[in-house]
Design a protein around this motif. Sequence first.
Motif, short mmCIF file in Angstrom:
data_model
loop_
_atom_site.label_atom_id
_atom_site.label_comp_id
_atom_site.label_asym_id
_atom_site.label_seq_id
_atom_site.Cartn_x
_atom_site.Cartn_y
_atom_site.Cartn_z
N PHE A 132 0.63 -1.22 0.04
CA PHE A 132 0.07 0.08 -0.05
C PHE A 132 0.85 1.26 0.02
O PHE A 132 0.49 2.06 -0.63
CB PHE A 132 -0.84 -0.01 1.27
N ASN A 133 1.90 1.36 0.70
CA ASN A 133 2.62 2.39 0.79
C ASN A 133 3.55 2.57 -0.40
O ASN A 133 3.61 3.89 -1.04
CB ASN A 133 3.89 2.21 1.87
N LEU A 134 3.96 1.75 -1.19
CA LEU A 134 4.57 1.72 -2.41
C LEU A 134 3.77 2.19 -3.55
O LEU A 134 4.11 3.21 -4.19
CB LEU A 134 5.11 0.37 -2.70
N LYS A 135 2.60 1.85 -3.49
CA LYS A 135 1.49 2.18 -4.66
C LYS A 135 0.85 3.43 -4.29
O LYS A 135 0.69 4.22 -5.34
CB LYS A 135 0.37 1.04 -4.58
N ASN A 136 0.61 4.01 -3.07
CA ASN A 136 -0.07 5.04 -2.78
C ASN A 136 0.49 6.40 -2.17
O ASN A 136 -0.16 7.02 -2.13
CB ASN A 136 -1.31 4.46 -1.77
N TYR A 137 2.06 5.92 -1.93
CA TYR A 137 2.57 7.04 -1.36
C TYR A 137 4.05 7.12 -2.15
O TYR A 137 4.48 8.38 -2.57
CB TYR A 137 2.86 6.78 0.26
N MET A 138 4.73 6.03 -2.47
CA MET A 138 5.83 6.30 -3.00
C MET A 138 5.62 6.97 -4.47
O MET A 138 6.42 7.55 -5.06
CB MET A 138 6.76 4.92 -3.11
N ILE A 139 4.95 6.13 -5.27
CA ILE A 139 4.59 6.59 -6.52
C ILE A 139 4.23 7.91 -6.73
O ILE A 139 4.87 8.84 -7.47
CB ILE A 139 3.71 5.50 -7.32
N PRO A 140 3.02 8.50 -6.02
CA PRO A 140 2.74 9.89 -5.95
C PRO A 140 4.02 10.76 -5.63
O PRO A 140 4.06 11.82 -6.42
CB PRO A 140 1.56 10.14 -5.13
N GLU A 141 4.80 10.26 -4.79
CA GLU A 141 5.94 11.16 -4.38
C GLU A 141 6.98 11.31 -5.30
O GLU A 141 7.17 12.48 -5.67
CB GLU A 141 6.57 10.64 -3.19
N LEU A 142 7.18 10.39 -6.04
CA LEU A 142 7.99 10.27 -7.36
C LEU A 142 7.46 11.18 -8.28
O LEU A 142 8.21 11.90 -8.94
CB LEU A 142 8.38 8.82 -7.64
N LYS A 143 6.25 10.85 -8.83
CA LYS A 143 5.63 11.83 -9.66
C LYS A 143 5.59 13.27 -9.48
O LYS A 143 5.90 14.28 -10.14
CB LYS A 143 4.38 11.38 -9.87
N LYS A 144 5.46 13.63 -8.10
CA LYS A 144 5.49 15.00 -7.49
C LYS A 144 6.88 15.47 -7.90
O LYS A 144 7.19 16.60 -8.08
CB LYS A 144 5.05 15.03 -6.16
N PHE A 145 7.85 14.72 -7.30
CA PHE A 145 9.42 15.28 -7.49
C PHE A 145 9.56 15.52 -8.88
O PHE A 145 10.32 16.38 -9.21
CB PHE A 145 10.31 13.87 -7.00
N ILE A 146 9.26 14.75 -9.91
CA ILE A 146 9.58 14.93 -11.46
C ILE A 146 9.03 16.09 -11.90
O ILE A 146 9.58 17.11 -12.57
CB ILE A 146 9.10 13.82 -12.42
N LEU A 147 7.74 16.43 -11.69
CA LEU A 147 7.06 17.62 -11.76
C LEU A 147 7.87 18.89 -11.51
O LEU A 147 7.79 19.68 -12.03
CB LEU A 147 5.63 17.59 -11.32
N GLN A 148 8.22 18.98 -10.05
CA GLN A 148 8.90 19.88 -9.38
C GLN A 148 10.44 19.89 -10.06
O GLN A 148 10.71 21.28 -10.37
CB GLN A 148 9.47 19.69 -7.91
N ALA A 149 11.07 18.91 -10.63
CA ALA A 149 12.22 19.12 -11.11
C ALA A 149 12.24 19.71 -12.48
O ALA A 149 12.92 20.13 -13.06
CB ALA A 149 12.91 17.60 -11.47
N LYS A 150 11.14 19.50 -13.19
CA LYS A 150 10.99 20.18 -14.39
C LYS A 150 10.81 21.60 -14.47
O LYS A 150 11.25 22.37 -15.46
CB LYS A 150 9.36 19.59 -15.16
#
Length: 267
Positions: free
Chosen positions: A199-217
């Motif tokens: 649950f943590n990987l799918k519902n927290y890790m993945i959204p956190e990584l996506k947010k990180f890439i959007l910030q990096a952009k």
Amino acid sequence: MNWVINNISWLKDVLWVLFTLIATLLAILTYRRARYTLLQPLRSEVVKRQTEVLVELLDFVSVEKGEFYFDLDYMGIAACNAFDLLTTYNFKLTDDKISKAVQENIGGFMLLEDSGPTKTFKVHRSPFHEQLFDDEKEFENYKKELNDQIEKGVVRMEKLYLTKTHQKTIQKINEFIANPFMPTKIINLLETLLADIDFNLKNYMIPELKKFILQAKSFNSSEENPLHISYQAIYNSFIYESKSHSPTIKDIRKEIREYLLIDKKWF
């Protein structure tokens, strides 16, 4: 005396019933004692094996020292996937040595999309490396498609890399679950633990990584101006939002202590 003589018949019947009842009770008690004696070595072996596996599990979920969280390697998963995404989206980084560390630490992955093979892998059709499944042009077109989507605020992830340390820990939990000497209550708690990790990987890790890439952009990275990334910050943000495993681990430890009679008074 005459009364005895006159009633001897039914007195004999009563005494015979009592004798039979006593003999039956003695036979039952003797059988139970014999069975206990015969089964005692087997029971002793079961207790011994169960104690060994429970002590091993108790040490494995050492929540006080935080060792179990290190074994889950959420930090490593965050770093590996963040680097993979940065590479896929053609960001320029200050640290060019992390690529080797990432490749050495990856132990598997979790597919996030159902349709077809992952486009971010270079898969060979032939075991002799004669022909790539995806040619270089198709791969570059796919990366361009991803970059076009990110401009709209959409980040696609086909897979989530899992580290060797994480995979080893999950395998160990599954081994505890499959152990025939593991009590059912503890098996249920271990299954809950696995479900929470997923649950943590799918519902927290993945959204956190996506947010990180959007910030990096929002940063314009180039050879002259590469990005400097704090992977620890990604992990900190994830761990702050994610579901804690401490309550389940404490329940596991409590059940183990009860099974092993650790807190019972022996004298």
